[in-house]
Design an enzyme around this catalytic site. Structure first.
Site, PDB file in Angstrom:
ATOM      1  N   CYS A   8      13.913  21.741 -12.605  1.00  0.00           N
ATOM      2  CA  CYS A   8      12.651  20.854 -13.379  1.00  0.00           C
ATOM      3  C   CYS A   8      12.493  19.665 -12.414  1.00  0.00           C
ATOM      4  CB  CYS A   8      13.403  20.290 -14.702  1.00  0.00           C
ATOM      5  SG  CYS A   8      12.517  18.956 -15.480  1.00  0.00           S
ATOM      6  N   CYS A  18      12.274  15.801 -14.690  1.00  0.00           N
ATOM      7  CA  CYS A  18      13.525  15.279 -14.842  1.00  0.00           C
ATOM      8  C   CYS A  18      14.713  16.305 -14.963  1.00  0.00           C
ATOM      9  CB  CYS A  18      13.394  14.397 -16.262  1.00  0.00           C
ATOM     10  SG  CYS A  18      12.570  15.410 -17.538  1.00  0.00           S
ATOM     11  N   SER A  19      15.053  16.948 -15.863  1.00  0.00           N
ATOM     12  CA  SER A  19      16.202  17.702 -16.130  1.00  0.00           C
ATOM     13  C   SER A  19      15.914  18.799 -17.313  1.00  0.00           C
ATOM     14  CB  SER A  19      17.387  16.821 -16.451  1.00  0.00           C
ATOM     15  OG  SER A  19      17.102  16.191 -17.711  1.00  0.00           O
ATOM     16  N   CYS A  20      14.750  19.151 -17.633  1.00  0.00           N
ATOM     17  CA  CYS A  20      14.581  20.163 -18.684  1.00  0.00           C
ATOM     18  C   CYS A  20      15.406  21.438 -18.257  1.00  0.00           C
ATOM     19  CB  CYS A  20      12.899  20.431 -18.720  1.00  0.00           C
ATOM     20  SG  CYS A  20      11.914  18.998 -19.067  1.00  0.00           S
TER      21      CYS A  20
END
Lengths: 205, 116
Positions: free
Chosen positions: A105, A108-110
């Site tokens: 991702c 961000c941090s999906c």
């Protein structure tokens, strides 16, 4: 850690900020405390890469299931009792001798929590998020994985709406294994695309 | 963009707990709950989180920098429901509650202040 010895309690700044968020939202009726407690417990203890490993092992042993998984991952994953609670769309990516899939991702941090639990630290780090796109083969080398030159590496950028589960290739030497034994060798990293499952993982467990 | 080469040094974390501190787990669950109930838009939150992650927040309070960014993004995401001044007042109330609570007892918020 606080070093004062006062007889009253102390809350850290972050603890205070999160408590304030929670209590304001509860007071305004946007958060149900019981549902929130249930979620904390769920993510702390029950959701983890073992869920994804069961999906992969089922796909390895049941070709009809695999067909459903690659056609429409969300419903196929829900068949095993796992579902995303935030309406995100799931896609299962099939590794083949020609194509290796890797998930990142960049924003961000999906991450596909419903099947993999919480993302590891490195997944959230700028080092991975930048390098996965710029140099995926280098990332694999960092993880101790080398693929044949002919294998193409495809990098998939997750979003809030779209999450990916990599289905690695079933390793050699696992003929006749039970679904449970197979699930035990499917690592978290292999379902992100930064690792490969190995038949001898089972011996280490 | 320069490509960092320190990936290998941060990847050996298989045994680390999912959350470094209880407030991280609560923040994570809060966000999941708000998205599940339609209060929060997942894509909008992802954008805010991406912005905060680029700001290099310092890790603190036995938690990780990532969750400091996460909480900051969450505060921004719900600003229309709970404006910053409302959150600040609530934080002050929690600090006061902690100071009024004997060590070891659970800290609870006294809602009576709203009737004053």
């Amino acid at each position: 850690m606080s070093t004062d010895h006062a007889d009253h309690s102390h809350l850290s700044d972050m603890d205070v900020r999160v408590r304030a968020l929670q209590s304001v939202l509860e007071e305004k009726g946007f958060v149900d405390p019981a549902a929130l407690d249930e979620l904390v417990t769920l993510y702390e203890h029950e959701v983890g890469p073992q869920n994804g490993a069961r999906v992969v092992a089922r796909a390895w042993t049941d070709s009809d299931y695999a067909a459903r998984l690659f056609a429409s991952a969300g419903p196929a994953i829900a068949e095993l009792g796992y579902s995303g609670r935030q309406g995100e769309h799931m896609v299962a990516l099939q590794n083949t001798p020609e194509t290796h899939n890797m998930v990142v991702c960049t924003l961000c941090s999906c991450y596909p929590w419903a099947v993999l639990g919480l993302p590891p630290t490195w997944y959230k780090a700028p080092a991975y998020r930048a390098k996965a796109v710029a140099d995926p083969r280098g990332v694999l080398a960092d993880f101790g994985v080398s693929l044949p030159e002919a294998t193409k590496i495809r990098v998939w950028d997750s979003t809030a709406e779209m999450r990916y589960l990599v289905v690695p290739m079933r390793p050699e030497g696992t003929d006749g294994w039970s679904e449970e034994a197979l699930a035990a060798i499917v690592t978290r990293d292999s379902m992100i695309g930064t690792g490969l499952p190995h038949a001898d993982e089972a011996a280490a467990r | 963009m320069t490509v960092p080469d320190d990936l290998a040094s941060i990847r050996s974390d298989d045994d680390e707990p999912a959350f470094a501190a209880p407030w991280e787990a609560t923040a994570f669950a809060l966000k999941a709950h708000l998205v599940a109930t339609g209060v929060l838009d997942a894509a909008a939150f992802a954008t805010l989180l991406g912005e905060e992650m680029r700001k290099d927040h310092a890790a603190q309070d036995e938690g990780t920098a990532y969750f400091v960014a996460y909480v900051t993004a969450l505060e921004r995401a719900i600003a229309t429901i709970a404006p910053p001044e409302r959150l600040a007042a609530e934080q002050a109330a929690w600090r006061a509650a902690a100071e009024a609570t004997p060590h070891g007892a659970p800290i609870v918020l006294d809602r009576c202040r709203d009737k004053a």
